[in-house]
Scaffold this motif. Sequence first.
Motif, PDB file in Angstrom:
ATOM      1  N   TYR A 146      45.131  46.283   5.449  1.00  0.00           N
ATOM      2  CA  TYR A 146      45.353  46.891   6.762  1.00  0.00           C
ATOM      3  C   TYR A 146      45.873  45.874   7.780  1.00  0.00           C
ATOM      4  CZ  TYR A 146      42.262  49.902   4.142  1.00  0.00           C
ATOM      5  OH  TYR A 146      41.704  50.649   3.141  1.00  0.00           O
ATOM      6  N   ALA A 147      45.335  44.646   7.738  1.00  0.00           N
ATOM      7  CA  ALA A 147      45.814  43.573   8.621  1.00  0.00           C
ATOM      8  C   ALA A 147      46.832  42.683   7.914  1.00  0.00           C
ATOM      9  CB  ALA A 147      44.640  42.734   9.119  1.00  0.00           C
ATOM     10  N   THR A 162      43.374  47.355  17.832  1.00  0.00           N
ATOM     11  CA  THR A 162      44.834  47.222  17.856  1.00  0.00           C
ATOM     12  C   THR A 162      45.525  48.155  16.869  1.00  0.00           C
ATOM     13  OG1 THR A 162      44.689  45.380  16.297  1.00  0.00           O
ATOM     14  CG2 THR A 162      44.747  44.834  18.641  1.00  0.00           C
ATOM     15  N   HIS A 163      44.764  48.677  15.919  1.00  0.00           N
ATOM     16  CA  HIS A 163      45.376  49.563  14.922  1.00  0.00           C
ATOM     17  C   HIS A 163      44.296  50.475  14.346  1.00  0.00           C
ATOM     18  CE1 HIS A 163      48.249  50.893  11.899  1.00  0.00           C
ATOM     19  NE2 HIS A 163      47.370  50.651  10.950  1.00  0.00           N
ATOM     20  N   LEU A 164      44.640  51.740  14.162  1.00  0.00           N
ATOM     21  CA  LEU A 164      43.738  52.706  13.526  1.00  0.00           C
ATOM     22  C   LEU A 164      44.582  53.562  12.598  1.00  0.00           C
ATOM     23  CD1 LEU A 164      40.903  54.806  15.116  1.00  0.00           C
ATOM     24  CD2 LEU A 164      42.617  55.898  13.666  1.00  0.00           C
ATOM     25  N   ASN A 197      39.647  56.065  -2.251  1.00  0.00           N
ATOM     26  CA  ASN A 197      38.965  57.177  -1.578  1.00  0.00           C
ATOM     27  C   ASN A 197      39.548  57.463  -0.196  1.00  0.00           C
ATOM     28  OD1 ASN A 197      37.289  57.208  -3.782  1.00  0.00           O
ATOM     29  ND2 ASN A 197      35.399  57.308  -2.611  1.00  0.00           N
ATOM     30  N   GLU A 198      39.181  58.622   0.319  1.00  0.00           N
ATOM     31  CA  GLU A 198      39.495  58.927   1.719  1.00  0.00           C
ATOM     32  C   GLU A 198      38.867  57.847   2.591  1.00  0.00           C
ATOM     33  OE1 GLU A 198      38.648  62.389   5.087  1.00  0.00           O
ATOM     34  OE2 GLU A 198      37.693  62.508   3.136  1.00  0.00           O
ATOM     35  N   ARG A 199      39.613  57.356   3.602  1.00  0.00           N
ATOM     36  CA  ARG A 199      39.099  56.254   4.408  1.00  0.00           C
ATOM     37  C   ARG A 199      39.773  56.214   5.772  1.00  0.00           C
ATOM     38  NH1 ARG A 199      42.514  55.085   0.546  1.00  0.00           N
ATOM     39  NH2 ARG A 199      44.190  53.567   0.817  1.00  0.00           N
ATOM     40  N   ASN A 200      39.115  55.523   6.679  1.00  0.00           N
ATOM     41  CA  ASN A 200      39.615  55.374   8.043  1.00  0.00           C
ATOM     42  C   ASN A 200      39.434  53.908   8.443  1.00  0.00           C
ATOM     43  OD1 ASN A 200      40.483  56.820  10.619  1.00  0.00           O
ATOM     44  ND2 ASN A 200      38.699  55.688  11.334  1.00  0.00           N
ATOM     45  N   ALA A 201      40.535  53.233   8.772  1.00  0.00           N
ATOM     46  CA  ALA A 201      40.508  51.788   9.023  1.00  0.00           C
ATOM     47  C   ALA A 201      40.743  51.454  10.496  1.00  0.00           C
ATOM     48  CB  ALA A 201      41.555  51.086   8.171  1.00  0.00           C
ATOM     49  N   LEU A 202      39.903  50.555  11.028  1.00  0.00           N
ATOM     50  CA  LEU A 202      40.084  50.002  12.376  1.00  0.00           C
ATOM     51  C   LEU A 202      40.400  48.526  12.260  1.00  0.00           C
ATOM     52  CD1 LEU A 202      36.865  51.234  14.261  1.00  0.00           C
ATOM     53  CD2 LEU A 202      39.078  52.368  14.187  1.00  0.00           C
ATOM     54  N   TYR A 231      35.423  58.067  16.649  1.00  0.00           N
ATOM     55  CA  TYR A 231      35.543  58.458  18.056  1.00  0.00           C
ATOM     56  C   TYR A 231      36.273  57.436  18.913  1.00  0.00           C
ATOM     57  CZ  TYR A 231      31.844  61.510  16.341  1.00  0.00           C
ATOM     58  OH  TYR A 231      31.111  62.394  15.602  1.00  0.00           O
ATOM     59  N   VAL A 232      36.931  56.447  18.311  1.00  0.00           N
ATOM     60  CA  VAL A 232      37.666  55.446  19.084  1.00  0.00           C
ATOM     61  C   VAL A 232      39.150  55.548  18.760  1.00  0.00           C
ATOM     62  CG1 VAL A 232      35.736  53.858  19.338  1.00  0.00           C
ATOM     63  CG2 VAL A 232      37.192  53.712  17.306  1.00  0.00           C
ATOM     64  N   GLN A 233      39.966  54.910  19.619  1.00  0.00           N
ATOM     65  CA  GLN A 233      41.420  54.976  19.488  1.00  0.00           C
ATOM     66  C   GLN A 233      42.025  53.588  19.710  1.00  0.00           C
ATOM     67  OE1 GLN A 233      43.146  57.649  18.591  1.00  0.00           O
ATOM     68  NE2 GLN A 233      41.335  58.996  18.565  1.00  0.00           N
ATOM     69  N   PRO A 234      43.252  53.355  19.247  1.00  0.00           N
ATOM     70  CA  PRO A 234      43.923  52.079  19.534  1.00  0.00           C
ATOM     71  C   PRO A 234      43.986  51.831  21.034  1.00  0.00           C
ATOM     72  CG  PRO A 234      45.119  53.279  17.837  1.00  0.00           C
ATOM     73  CD  PRO A 234      44.057  54.214  18.353  1.00  0.00           C
TER      74      PRO A 234
END
Length: 228
Positions: free
Chosen positions: A83-84, A112-114, A133-138, A164-167
């Motif tokens: 991701y980074a 900085t990225h989602l 798997n299904e995933r969500n990266a910050l 619940y957060v955003q870039p």
Amino acid sequence: MQKPNYPHPILAREGWPHIAIVLVVALVATILFGAWSLIFWLAAVFVIQFFRDPPRHVPQPPDAVLAPADGRIVSVETTHDPYAKREAVKISVFMNVFNVHSNRIPVDGRITHLEYFPGKFVNADLDKASLENERNALVIDTASGERVTCVQVAGLVARRILCYVQPGDAVARGQRYGFIRFGSRVDVYLPPGSVPRVAIGDKVSATSTILADLPRAYAGAAAATAQA
């Protein structure tokens, strides 16, 4: 120890509809079946314990990386952060259905990225779950210039990742930022040179447990020790 702002009661808001449903079903079953309704009350107890979400105290060291979830350490390794886009120290926390599933921010910084990735639902205890798997990266940048990636990964039973957060959002250690329903894991990718404080098999608590020291913090501590 500092206590973070906590916007929810002891039971996570994500669980309120589920808890209400199982309690109503258990009450109706009691009226209809009497003592035979015990199985419905056991189900209600399970759902209530799953959605518990107690407040946590934040350890003082400002450069410490805190656990983003309750559970068991299943991976501590040097690998590639997809991701980074860099080499990283990866620490993974596996949550079973009896752990608290509220997710917390591991470091102070700014997102900085989602990115969300649809995927499979294999057992989250397996290493391949991190990428399949299904995933969500910050991706979080700290004030000291370090970059930390925190990834919510769905599991065999989990079917819903909530974030619940955003870039652009400023975030603080211990801040509640998401929830994964019914068994999952969270992967944390740290800068090279970070020093883990946990080992595979260790049990950790979200926010309360320090996972690792960032390179800057470790270098400062080593220098202070040398001078002493």
